[in-house]
Design a protein around this motif. Structure first.
Motif, PDB file in Angstrom:
ATOM      1  N   ILE A 319      13.463   1.367  14.877  1.00 37.09           N
ATOM      2  CA  ILE A 319      14.873   0.959  14.833  1.00 37.09           C
ATOM      3  C   ILE A 319      15.781   2.166  15.043  1.00 37.09           C
ATOM      4  N   ALA A 320      15.494   3.273  14.337  1.00 37.69           N
ATOM      5  CA  ALA A 320      16.329   4.474  14.450  1.00 37.69           C
ATOM      6  C   ALA A 320      16.315   5.027  15.865  1.00 37.69           C
ATOM      7  N   LEU A 321      15.149   5.079  16.479  1.00 37.32           N
ATOM      8  CA  LEU A 321      15.059   5.574  17.849  1.00 37.32           C
ATOM      9  C   LEU A 321      15.784   4.649  18.820  1.00 37.32           C
ATOM     10  N   SER A 322      15.778   3.364  18.531  1.00 40.75           N
ATOM     11  CA  SER A 322      16.514   2.412  19.370  1.00 40.75           C
ATOM     12  C   SER A 322      18.017   2.635  19.264  1.00 40.75           C
ATOM     13  N   GLU A 323      18.472   3.098  18.106  1.00 44.44           N
ATOM     14  CA  GLU A 323      19.887   3.426  17.956  1.00 44.44           C
ATOM     15  C   GLU A 323      20.267   4.606  18.856  1.00 44.44           C
ATOM     16  N   ILE A 324      19.406   5.603  18.913  1.00 40.96           N
ATOM     17  CA  ILE A 324      19.659   6.747  19.793  1.00 40.96           C
ATOM     18  C   ILE A 324      19.693   6.291  21.251  1.00 40.96           C
ATOM     19  N   GLU A 325      18.753   5.446  21.621  1.00 40.69           N
ATOM     20  CA  GLU A 325      18.712   4.948  22.991  1.00 40.69           C
ATOM     21  C   GLU A 325      19.946   4.111  23.313  1.00 40.69           C
ATOM     22  N   SER A 326      20.342   3.258  22.379  1.00 46.95           N
ATOM     23  CA  SER A 326      21.529   2.412  22.586  1.00 46.95           C
ATOM     24  C   SER A 326      22.772   3.272  22.813  1.00 46.95           C
ATOM     25  N   ALA A 327      22.944   4.306  21.978  1.00 48.12           N
ATOM     26  CA  ALA A 327      24.122   5.169  22.096  1.00 48.12           C
ATOM     27  C   ALA A 327      24.102   5.967  23.396  1.00 48.12           C
ATOM     28  N   SER A 328      22.935   6.485  23.768  1.00 50.93           N
ATOM     29  CA  SER A 328      22.857   7.329  24.969  1.00 50.93           C
ATOM     30  C   SER A 328      23.056   6.537  26.252  1.00 50.93           C
ATOM     31  N   LYS A 329      22.626   5.276  26.261  1.00 49.98           N
ATOM     32  CA  LYS A 329      22.725   4.449  27.473  1.00 49.98           C
ATOM     33  C   LYS A 329      23.909   3.482  27.455  1.00 49.98           C
ATOM     34  N   GLY A 330      24.534   3.355  26.274  1.00 51.09           N
ATOM     35  CA  GLY A 330      25.647   2.417  26.161  1.00 51.09           C
ATOM     36  C   GLY A 330      25.217   0.967  26.305  1.00 51.09           C
ATOM     37  N   ILE A 331      24.061   0.635  25.756  1.00 52.83           N
ATOM     38  CA  ILE A 331      23.528  -0.716  25.901  1.00 52.83           C
ATOM     39  C   ILE A 331      23.139  -1.302  24.556  1.00 52.83           C
ATOM     40  N   THR A 332      22.964  -2.609  24.524  1.00 52.67           N
ATOM     41  CA  THR A 332      22.408  -3.297  23.359  1.00 52.67           C
ATOM     42  C   THR A 332      20.892  -3.305  23.488  1.00 52.67           C
ATOM     43  N   ILE A 333      20.205  -2.962  22.396  1.00 54.26           N
ATOM     44  CA  ILE A 333      18.746  -2.948  22.383  1.00 54.26           C
ATOM     45  C   ILE A 333      18.256  -4.211  21.694  1.00 54.26           C
ATOM     46  N   CYS A 334      17.360  -4.926  22.326  1.00 58.98           N
ATOM     47  CA  CYS A 334      16.781  -6.142  21.751  1.00 58.98           C
ATOM     48  C   CYS A 334      15.335  -5.874  21.327  1.00 58.98           C
ATOM     49  N   PHE A 335      14.915  -6.528  20.258  1.00 63.02           N
ATOM     50  CA  PHE A 335      13.549  -6.365  19.762  1.00 63.02           C
ATOM     51  C   PHE A 335      12.748  -7.643  20.011  1.00 63.02           C
TER      52      PHE A 335
END
Length: 335
Positions: A319-335
């Motif tokens: 989850i935490a790594l997905s937050e970094i990815e979401s912020a860096s790419k400006g996207i919503t991350i789905c699980f």
């Protein structure tokens, strides 16, 4: 008699040692034989961390051996388990080495810098039939545990909103400034914010999706603001470790149930209802002591604690790594 070593001897290493020495006097079934990461001229110095001052001056270290290389320590000492408080970027490497050499391992949070690293650690524990526990201490805190009971038992009805905040001074005290290097620490997200990520995961499970933003004013990944999407549940969190050096550490969570709002701050719970406000009694034992007691019960008595599910903790890292990815790419991350 179980024998153990501490690897990494900064503030948390000394805190765990202090608690272990107290538990050793109560139990008498384990003892310290070695320390890695300190020398005899410095290991007894008092140290201040955000939990207070740790005094080791009364502990007898006359039979303790000292090392600067953990591989040499493991090769030369006849150990049963190790306590690892190494920097984050060494968690995976050390845990796998120790587990593969027949030792049970307690490793500080976060579990690793990648989901793959977490899975490698779990695989090493399973393949070598050894116990691995990750130090997500707030799962052992009396206040947070009581809130978990409220949620699981629908004490005040279902939860429909939750908010978590965590603020700190800029952590400029680490060796070689490794904390301020996201490649070695994961930044604020994996080092500090991971506490709230893990609580959110422990309380509510993995979200359906999330969206995050971060700031980079003083250092990389210094803060994160995240919204987590669940069915009929609104959860947000905010963490920032770029506060001025005079800013006091602050952590707080507010959870809205159907019949009450529960506020947790400074280890105290306040329950607000329409007709009353009250503060329930909380288990007074400090969470670091409870955490270490649980690890010893796991290793020595084979009593597994549900709070230490490795898959759940691996999910927290995901989850935490997905937050970094979401912020860096400006996207919503789905699980």
């Amino acid at each position: 008699m179980y024998k153990y070593a501490i690897v990494g001897f900064g503030g948390l290493g000394k805190l765990h040692l202090s608690n272990l020495e107290k538990l050793a006097k109560q139990r008498g079934d384990f003892k310290l034989v070695a320390i890695c990461g300190a020398d005899k001229s410095s290991f007894q110095k008092n140290i201040k961390i955000n939990l207070g001052e740790i005094d080791l001056s009364l502990i007898d270290f006359s039979s303790c051996n000292f090392y600067n290389n953990y591989k040499e320590l493991i090769e030369k000492e006849n150990l049963d388990f190790v306590i690892s408080t190494l920097p984050t970027y060494l968690h995976e490497e050390f845990a796998i080495y120790a587990l593969s050499n027949g030792l049970h391992v307690f490793s500080e949070k976060p579990m690793a810098l990648s989901v793959e690293g977490c899975r490698n650690m779990i695989k090493a524990a399973n393949e070598n039939n050894k116990k691995l526990m990750i130090g997500h201490c707030l799962r052992f805190d009396g206040a947070y545990s009581l809130v978990k009971d409220y949620i699981d038992n629908n004490t005040f009805g279902r939860v429909y909103r939750a908010e978590f905040i965590r603020y700190s001074q800029l952590p400029v005290w680490s060796w070689d400034n490794w904390l301020l290097d996201p490649k070695r620490s994961g930044g604020c997200v994996l080092d500090m914010h991971i506490h709230d990520v893990d609580l959110i995961n422990w309380y509510f499970g993995k979200p359906k999706s999330l969206r995050s933003v971060t700031t980079q004013k003083k250092t990389e990944l210094e803060s994160v603001f995240t919204q987590y999407f669940y069915n009929d549940l609104f959860v947000i969190s905010n963490a920032d470790w770029s506060m001025p050096q005079t800013f006091p550490f602050e952590a707080k969570c507010i959870i809205n149930f159907e019949k009450a709002t529960v506020v947790l701050t400074d280890g105290k719970i306040t329950v607000h209802k329409d007709d009353e406000t009250f503060c329930p009694e909380i288990n007074s034992e400090h969470y670091f002591m409870e955490e270490m007691r649980s690890f010893l019960d796991y290793v020595i008595c084979d009593i597994e604690c549900e709070k230490t599910s490795l898959q759940s903790i691996c999910d927290s890292v995901s989850i935490a790594l997905s937050e970094i990815e979401s912020a860096s790419k400006g996207i919503t991350i789905c699980f």
